[in-house]
Motif scaffolding. Structure first.
Motif, PDB file in Angstrom:
ATOM      1  N   SER A 130      55.250-101.122  48.610  1.00 20.62           N
ATOM      2  CA  SER A 130      54.284-100.497  49.502  1.00 20.62           C
ATOM      3  C   SER A 130      54.557 -99.005  49.602  1.00 20.62           C
ATOM      4  O   SER A 130      55.643 -98.531  49.243  1.00 20.62           O
ATOM      5  CB  SER A 130      54.354-101.142  50.900  1.00 20.62           C
ATOM      6  OG  SER A 130      53.318-100.677  51.737  1.00 20.62           O
ATOM      7  N   VAL A 131      53.573 -98.278  50.111  1.00 16.61           N
ATOM      8  CA  VAL A 131      53.742 -96.856  50.407  1.00 16.61           C
ATOM      9  C   VAL A 131      52.840 -96.516  51.586  1.00 16.61           C
ATOM     10  O   VAL A 131      51.789 -97.148  51.782  1.00 16.61           O
ATOM     11  CB  VAL A 131      53.413 -95.973  49.184  1.00 16.61           C
ATOM     12  CG1 VAL A 131      51.907 -95.849  48.959  1.00 16.61           C
ATOM     13  CG2 VAL A 131      54.053 -94.598  49.308  1.00 16.61           C
ATOM     14  N   GLU A 132      53.278 -95.563  52.359  1.00 16.55           N
ATOM     15  CA  GLU A 132      52.467 -95.038  53.451  1.00 16.55           C
ATOM     16  C   GLU A 132      51.701 -93.844  52.902  1.00 16.55           C
ATOM     17  O   GLU A 132      52.294 -92.836  52.516  1.00 16.55           O
ATOM     18  CB  GLU A 132      53.384 -94.628  54.606  1.00 16.55           C
ATOM     19  CG  GLU A 132      52.687 -94.362  55.915  1.00 16.55           C
ATOM     20  CD  GLU A 132      53.702 -94.039  56.997  1.00 16.55           C
ATOM     21  OE1 GLU A 132      53.956 -94.907  57.861  1.00 16.55           O
ATOM     22  OE2 GLU A 132      54.273 -92.919  56.968  1.00 16.55           O
ATOM     23  N   LEU A 133      50.393 -93.968  52.876  1.00 13.14           N
ATOM     24  CA  LEU A 133      49.553 -92.931  52.300  1.00 13.14           C
ATOM     25  C   LEU A 133      49.339 -91.863  53.369  1.00 13.14           C
ATOM     26  O   LEU A 133      48.623 -92.084  54.344  1.00 13.14           O
ATOM     27  CB  LEU A 133      48.224 -93.546  51.867  1.00 13.14           C
ATOM     28  CG  LEU A 133      47.394 -92.842  50.806  1.00 13.14           C
ATOM     29  CD1 LEU A 133      46.329 -93.787  50.275  1.00 13.14           C
ATOM     30  CD2 LEU A 133      46.767 -91.579  51.325  1.00 13.14           C
ATOM     31  N   ASN A 134      49.972 -90.702  53.203  1.00 10.92           N
ATOM     32  CA  ASN A 134      49.900 -89.692  54.257  1.00 10.92           C
ATOM     33  C   ASN A 134      49.002 -88.502  53.925  1.00 10.92           C
ATOM     34  O   ASN A 134      48.778 -87.649  54.781  1.00 10.92           O
ATOM     35  CB  ASN A 134      51.295 -89.207  54.675  1.00 10.92           C
ATOM     36  CG  ASN A 134      52.122 -88.688  53.521  1.00 10.92           C
ATOM     37  OD1 ASN A 134      51.596 -88.285  52.503  1.00 10.92           O
ATOM     38  ND2 ASN A 134      53.437 -88.717  53.685  1.00 10.92           N
TER      39      ASN A 134
END
Length: 274
Positions: free
Chosen positions: A35-39
């Motif tokens: 997963s990744v946090e799309l910032n």
């Protein structure tokens, strides 16, 4: 388990292999983490083509958490958000399809606890992708010709709220979040911002690990990661747990995320090239 963002020049040649094309960095990260946090969505409205590209670059089991726009959280302080929310969802968020994870709202350190403002904002949030698509269709002229207003299936849309003003440290705050099924972010910030561990959403726990000794900088020791693993095992009984490392200054975030994922048995099967 993942990191907050993936475009960091200091990671190149450290986490990312030397010579890796910048356009392949997300592809590489998604081979190491799930997963990744799309910032980027925090700083400006993205385009549907970007979300489509990110979807195409990642495996089927990859998940994006999407950070809500700072124009809503920092400029408008959550007020009068209906059209702004329509623009956000019309910008391409729904193009992530089954890879869309929770939406994160990060409040500024200057914003005080105001339950009336929170309740009005929570009421405006679409709780499934069909409702989000209908809201997206109400976008304003800024999204004309570049809006994404459809969904391939009806799925829940879940939310997490990270607060940074000490006035939120009252019993009524987590109670309010629980009433509206919003996750209270567990934010490890070296004591900088309020810390909560209450599970306020019915099926979601959301962690942001900014550094336990020095904000955005310090790595996590093996002992610290083990403590987090123990907590997460408890939360996983009945909840999905999303964990993002934001201690990126010294290139610690990817290594810490992979180490914690391995402790919990949710790591990728990796070759020796990364």
């Amino acid at each position: 388990m993942g990191t907050s963002g993936w475009v960091y020049p200091p990671w190149r040649g450290e986490f990312y292999p030397k010579g890796l094309a910048h356009r392949r960095e997300l592809e590489y990260l998604s081979g190491q983490l799930r997963s990744v946090e799309l910032n980027g969505s925090f700083y400006s409205l993205q385009r549907p083509t970007s979300y489509q590209s990110w979807f195409a670059q990642t495996p089927d089991d990859f998940v994006f958490s999407v950070k809500g726009p700072r124009f809503i959280t920092h400029m408008k302080k959550l007020r009068d958000a209906d059209t702004l929310l329509a623009n956000f969802f019309a910008s391409g968020v729904l193009a992530l399809g089954a890879k869309l994870g929770p939406v994160l709202w990060q409040l500024p350190p200057t914003m005080r606890y105001d339950p009336a403002v929170l309740v009005e904002f929570f009421a405006a949030l679409p709780r499934d992708t069909e409702t989000a698509a209908a809201l997206a269709a109400k976008h304003d002229e800024r999204l004309d010709g570049r809006a994404w207003t459809s969904t391939d299936a009806r799925r829940p849309v879940r939310y997490a709220l990270e607060v940074r003003h000490p006035s939120f440290q009252v019993d009524a705050f987590p109670e309010l979040l629980a009433e509206h099924d919003i996750a209270c972010v567990v934010a490890d910030s070296a004591g900088t911002w309020p810390y909560f561990e209450q599970t306020t959403a019915s099926d979601l726990v959301y962690l942001r690990l900014h550094g336990d000794a020095e904000l955005y900088t310090s790595g996590y020791t093996a002992e610290a990661l083990q403590r987090w693993a123990d907590k997460i095992r408890g939360w996983r009984r009945g909840h999905e747990v999303y964990v993002y490392f934001d201690n990126d200054v010294k290139v610690r975030a990817p290594a810490d995320a992979m180490a914690l994922a391995d402790l919990l048995g949710v790591g990728r099967q990796r070759s020796g090239t990364g």
